[in-house]
Design a protein around this motif. Structure first.
Motif, mmCIF file in Angstrom:
data_model
loop_
_atom_site.group_PDB
_atom_site.id
_atom_site.type_symbol
_atom_site.label_atom_id
_atom_site.label_comp_id
_atom_site.label_asym_id
_atom_site.label_seq_id
_atom_site.Cartn_x
_atom_site.Cartn_y
_atom_site.Cartn_z
ATOM 1 N N LYS A 270 1.026 -1.394 -0.352
ATOM 2 C CA LYS A 270 0.468 0.239 -0.052
ATOM 3 C C LYS A 270 0.757 1.079 0.371
ATOM 4 C CE LYS A 270 -3.814 1.940 2.818
ATOM 5 N NZ LYS A 270 -4.335 1.778 3.286
ATOM 6 N N PHE A 271 1.811 1.472 0.654
ATOM 7 C CA PHE A 271 3.126 2.393 0.740
ATOM 8 C C PHE A 271 3.629 3.005 -0.865
ATOM 9 C CE2 PHE A 271 6.992 3.672 1.555
ATOM 10 C CZ PHE A 271 7.369 5.178 1.604
ATOM 11 N N ILE A 272 3.665 1.179 -1.122
ATOM 12 C CA ILE A 272 4.033 2.018 -2.301
ATOM 13 C C ILE A 272 3.361 2.106 -3.795
ATOM 14 C CG2 ILE A 272 5.779 0.533 -4.672
ATOM 15 C CD1 ILE A 272 6.863 -1.454 -3.083
ATOM 16 N N ALA A 386 13.527 2.684 6.544
ATOM 17 C CA ALA A 386 13.555 1.741 6.595
ATOM 18 C C ALA A 386 12.518 1.248 7.600
ATOM 19 C CB ALA A 386 14.949 1.995 7.770
ATOM 20 N N VAL A 387 11.574 0.934 7.337
ATOM 21 C CA VAL A 387 10.014 0.315 8.621
ATOM 22 C C VAL A 387 10.171 -0.528 9.218
ATOM 23 C CG1 VAL A 387 7.612 -0.031 7.825
ATOM 24 C CG2 VAL A 387 9.752 0.583 5.582
ATOM 25 N N GLY A 388 9.524 -0.320 10.464
ATOM 26 C CA GLY A 388 9.499 -1.132 11.450
ATOM 27 C C GLY A 388 11.296 -1.817 12.607
ATOM 28 N N PRO A 389 10.921 -2.028 13.432
ATOM 29 C CA PRO A 389 11.269 -2.020 14.886
ATOM 30 C C PRO A 389 12.245 -3.400 14.343
ATOM 31 C CG PRO A 389 9.371 -3.981 14.358
ATOM 32 C CD PRO A 389 9.284 -2.914 13.554
ATOM 33 N N ASP A 390 12.683 -4.196 13.308
ATOM 34 C CA ASP A 390 13.642 -4.517 13.301
ATOM 35 C C ASP A 390 15.086 -4.132 11.923
ATOM 36 O OD1 ASP A 390 12.824 -6.860 14.394
ATOM 37 O OD2 ASP A 390 11.468 -8.303 12.837
ATOM 38 N N PRO A 403 22.253 14.868 1.994
ATOM 39 C CA PRO A 403 21.998 14.732 3.047
ATOM 40 C C PRO A 403 21.098 13.709 3.160
ATOM 41 C CG PRO A 403 20.825 16.730 2.576
ATOM 42 C CD PRO A 403 21.437 16.203 0.929
ATOM 43 N N SER A 404 21.008 12.720 4.593
ATOM 44 C CA SER A 404 20.397 12.102 4.862
ATOM 45 C C SER A 404 19.129 12.132 5.679
ATOM 46 C CB SER A 404 20.825 10.735 6.138
ATOM 47 O OG SER A 404 22.021 11.703 6.697
ATOM 48 N N SER A 405 19.444 13.856 5.981
ATOM 49 C CA SER A 405 17.634 14.461 6.577
ATOM 50 C C SER A 405 17.165 14.054 5.293
ATOM 51 C CB SER A 405 18.646 15.505 6.805
ATOM 52 O OG SER A 405 18.977 16.827 5.908
ATOM 53 N N GLU A 406 17.679 14.622 4.682
ATOM 54 C CA GLU A 406 16.101 14.498 2.532
ATOM 55 C C GLU A 406 16.500 12.731 2.601
ATOM 56 O OE1 GLU A 406 17.388 17.075 0.091
ATOM 57 O OE2 GLU A 406 17.135 18.882 1.037
ATOM 58 N N ASN A 407 17.309 12.149 2.476
ATOM 59 C CA ASN A 407 16.882 11.109 1.576
ATOM 60 C C ASN A 407 17.229 10.242 2.906
ATOM 61 O OD1 ASN A 407 17.665 11.555 -0.975
ATOM 62 N ND2 ASN A 407 19.727 12.941 -0.533
ATOM 63 N N PHE A 408 17.036 9.963 3.408
ATOM 64 C CA PHE A 408 16.572 8.769 4.620
ATOM 65 C C PHE A 408 15.470 8.889 5.617
ATOM 66 C CE2 PHE A 408 17.375 6.597 9.315
ATOM 67 C CZ PHE A 408 17.440 5.071 8.287
ATOM 68 N N LEU A 409 14.356 7.881 5.402
ATOM 69 C CA LEU A 409 13.506 8.071 6.209
ATOM 70 C C LEU A 409 13.137 7.179 6.670
ATOM 71 C CD1 LEU A 409 10.645 8.993 6.615
ATOM 72 C CD2 LEU A 409 9.459 7.289 4.650
ATOM 73 N N ARG A 410 13.422 7.072 8.762
ATOM 74 C CA ARG A 410 12.952 6.142 9.407
ATOM 75 C C ARG A 410 11.462 6.328 9.427
ATOM 76 N NH1 ARG A 410 12.719 1.464 11.668
ATOM 77 N NH2 ARG A 410 12.994 1.521 13.585
ATOM 78 N N VAL A 411 10.904 4.917 9.721
ATOM 79 C CA VAL A 411 9.485 4.505 9.752
ATOM 80 C C VAL A 411 9.736 3.622 10.942
ATOM 81 C CG1 VAL A 411 7.012 3.941 9.011
ATOM 82 C CG2 VAL A 411 8.479 5.417 7.782
ATOM 83 N N PRO A 412 9.336 4.205 12.618
ATOM 84 C CA PRO A 412 8.891 2.570 13.679
ATOM 85 C C PRO A 412 8.467 1.331 13.474
ATOM 86 C CG PRO A 412 7.665 4.333 14.231
ATOM 87 C CD PRO A 412 8.805 5.081 12.857
ATOM 88 N N ASN A 413 7.215 1.572 12.502
ATOM 89 C CA ASN A 413 6.332 0.771 12.404
ATOM 90 C C ASN A 413 5.048 0.915 10.964
ATOM 91 O OD1 ASN A 413 3.011 2.150 13.020
ATOM 92 N ND2 ASN A 413 4.461 2.991 14.718
ATOM 93 N N LEU A 415 2.294 0.224 10.782
ATOM 94 C CA LEU A 415 1.048 1.321 10.451
ATOM 95 C C LEU A 415 1.625 2.784 10.145
ATOM 96 C CD1 LEU A 415 -0.822 -0.178 13.320
ATOM 97 C CD2 LEU A 415 -1.430 -0.419 11.348
ATOM 98 N N ALA A 416 2.631 3.463 10.704
ATOM 99 C CA ALA A 416 2.695 4.642 10.084
ATOM 100 C C ALA A 416 2.936 5.196 8.954
ATOM 101 C CB ALA A 416 4.153 4.918 10.690
ATOM 102 N N LEU A 417 3.234 3.731 8.163
ATOM 103 C CA LEU A 417 3.412 4.210 6.469
ATOM 104 C C LEU A 417 2.604 4.983 6.218
ATOM 105 C CD1 LEU A 417 4.942 0.363 5.391
ATOM 106 C CD2 LEU A 417 6.182 2.356 5.547
ATOM 107 N N ASP A 418 0.981 4.500 5.750
ATOM 108 C CA ASP A 418 0.295 5.065 5.467
ATOM 109 C C ASP A 418 0.548 6.955 5.723
ATOM 110 O OD1 ASP A 418 -1.986 5.196 3.812
ATOM 111 O OD2 ASP A 418 -3.279 5.955 5.528
#
Length: 436
Positions: A270-272, A386-390, A403-413, A415-418
């Motif tokens: 769904k995210f893609i 990078a998605v999820g706790p693992d 810069p990684s502030s633009e090109n790196f996205l950390r999504v903790p879980n 459900l937050a992908l949406d």
């Protein structure tokens, strides 16, 4: 001698008026924005500021006499303080006007103007120190100034309307039942935004759903309803997405390790598709390819190339069929395969079009991704999600293009992908309302 001189001056004055009155009247000089001459008895709505050499964050009021006084009527003899950082507060005394009136002139509408400039009679909104000036012949309605001889204020609709029989009936309906009009949504301003409406028996709209073309999404409310007083409950917004002429070649590298579970993989799919929904997908504009991996790199139905899909519909269907199978996360091997094989002309790559590679990882890699990431950065922009706790490895942030502030996205879980489906679109195009 003095009498003859008076006659000469008088004749020159009338000759000047006569010449100007035959279409050669000068235009009134325009003042710079935010400035103006302080005249007695005028109501002022804003005060310009100048930089403060001591503290740039706190500007100083402009020195007299060229200034605006917020929301005050300035009368002859008025003393006006201008506070500064100094202990001494300068005072300006407004003297009565003693100059003769200027010669006849034409304003911006080529209307003959005599005497002083049109008098300011108020501020809009009333009493505002930062609003717009209301002149004679104007009025203020819902914080908008308007020509009171050509338009009227319809307070029930909170609109300024042209004085026409149709608008009068609209503002004050004969049957006393308020109604709405689709045209008051100002769709022409927000095209390609459109509406799909339901109507009553009198063919008046009751509710309208906002609609955007494929490749864009509504940035505001998705629908609006005609209220009991005949006003729309929500204003029109715009269609958000990359411009319809935007071009890019995008390659997703997707982790399909079954350890995250069926539900989490569904969130990834769904995210893609959400990321792609803000892009003008076609072979002419944005091309999208996908490579899937777990312990192996898939090169069969789990991978398609840049020339595979010509519409969002076919791409959406292909993404929905991405599996959730196998174990292992050899992200480095998948990235190496893409750098060695993917961006080739025979697979749909366009040399003149920029490349974006997006790694979507649901866990830490089982192999090294450092050298593969460097190779991909030489081909195009590398973004890492990078998605999820693992998926906590620090290698993900360092792999992304700086810069990684633009090109790196950390999504903790998952459900937050949406909440991050705008990531790729905003990465490439910023926040953008598309226009026709």
């Amino acid at each position: 001698m003095a009498f003859h001189l008076f006659l000469v001056v008088k004749n020159i004055y009338f000759l000047t008026v006569h010449i100007l009155g035959n279409g050669f009247l000068p235009r009134e000089p325009e003042l710079p924005p935010g400035t103006g001459e302080l005249l007695p008895g005028e109501l002022i709505c804003a005060r310009p500021r100048r930089p403060n050499p001591v503290n740039p964050v706190t500007p100083i009021a402009t020195d007299p006499p060229q200034t605006w006084i917020p929301g005050e009527t300035v009368l002859p003899g008025t003393e006006i303080p201008f506070p500064t950082l100094d202990t001494n507060t300068p005072i300006a005394t407004i003297e009565p006007e003693t100059r003769p009136p200027p010669p006849p002139r034409r304003d911006e509408n080529h209307t003959l103007v005599t005497g002083w400039k049109q008098q300011r009679i108020g501020c809009c909104p009333a009493g505002s120190a930062t609003g717009s000036i209301v002149y004679q012949g104007q009025a203020c309605c819902v914080n908008v100034t308007y020509n009171s001889t050509l338009k009227f204020c319809c307070l029930t609709k909170k609109l300024v309307l042209d004085i026409t029989p149709e608008n009068t009936r609209f503002c004050y309906p004969v049957n006393r039942i308020p109604y709405c009009r689709v045209r008051d949504l100002d769709l022409e301003v927000y095209r390609p935004l459109d509406v799909s409406c339901t109507f009553n028996k009198q063919k008046n709209p009751l509710q309208c759903d906002f609609v955007c073309p494929v490749g864009s999404k509504i940035s505001g409310a998705k629908k609006t309803t005609c209220s009991s007083i005949g006003t729309w409950t929500q204003p029109a917004s715009c269609c958000e997405g990359c411009p319809t002429t935007f071009t890019h070649d995008i390659w997703f590298i997707v982790d399909i390790d079954s350890g995250v579970g069926v539900g989490a993989m569904s969130d990834v799919r769904k995210f893609i598709t959400g990321l792609a929904s803000y892009l003008p997908i076609s072979q002419m504009n944005v091309r999208v390819a996908v490579t899937a991996y777990n312990r192996i790199v898939f090169t069969d139905q789990q991978t398609w190339y840049l020339d595979a899909h010509d519409s969002y519909a076919t791409l959406d269907f292909a993404i929905s069929r991405l599996p959730n199978e196998g174990l292992g996360r050899n992200a480095g091997a998948a990235m190496t395969w893409v750098s060695n094989n993917a961006f080739k002309g025979r697979l749909g790559d366009r040399p003149a079009v920029e490349n974006l590679i997006v790694l979507i990882a649901t866990g830490n890699p089982d192999d090294s991704i450092t050298s593969a990431a460097a190779a991909l950065r030489n081909i195009g922009r590398l973004a890492v999600v990078a998605v999820g706790p693992d998926a906590t490895s620090s290698d993900f942030a360092s792999a992304a293009t700086a810069p990684s502030s633009e090109n790196f996205l950390r999504v903790p879980n998952f459900l937050a992908l949406d909440n991050n489906v705008k990531y790729v679109y905003q990465l490439l195009c910023g926040r953008n309302c598309i226009t026709q």
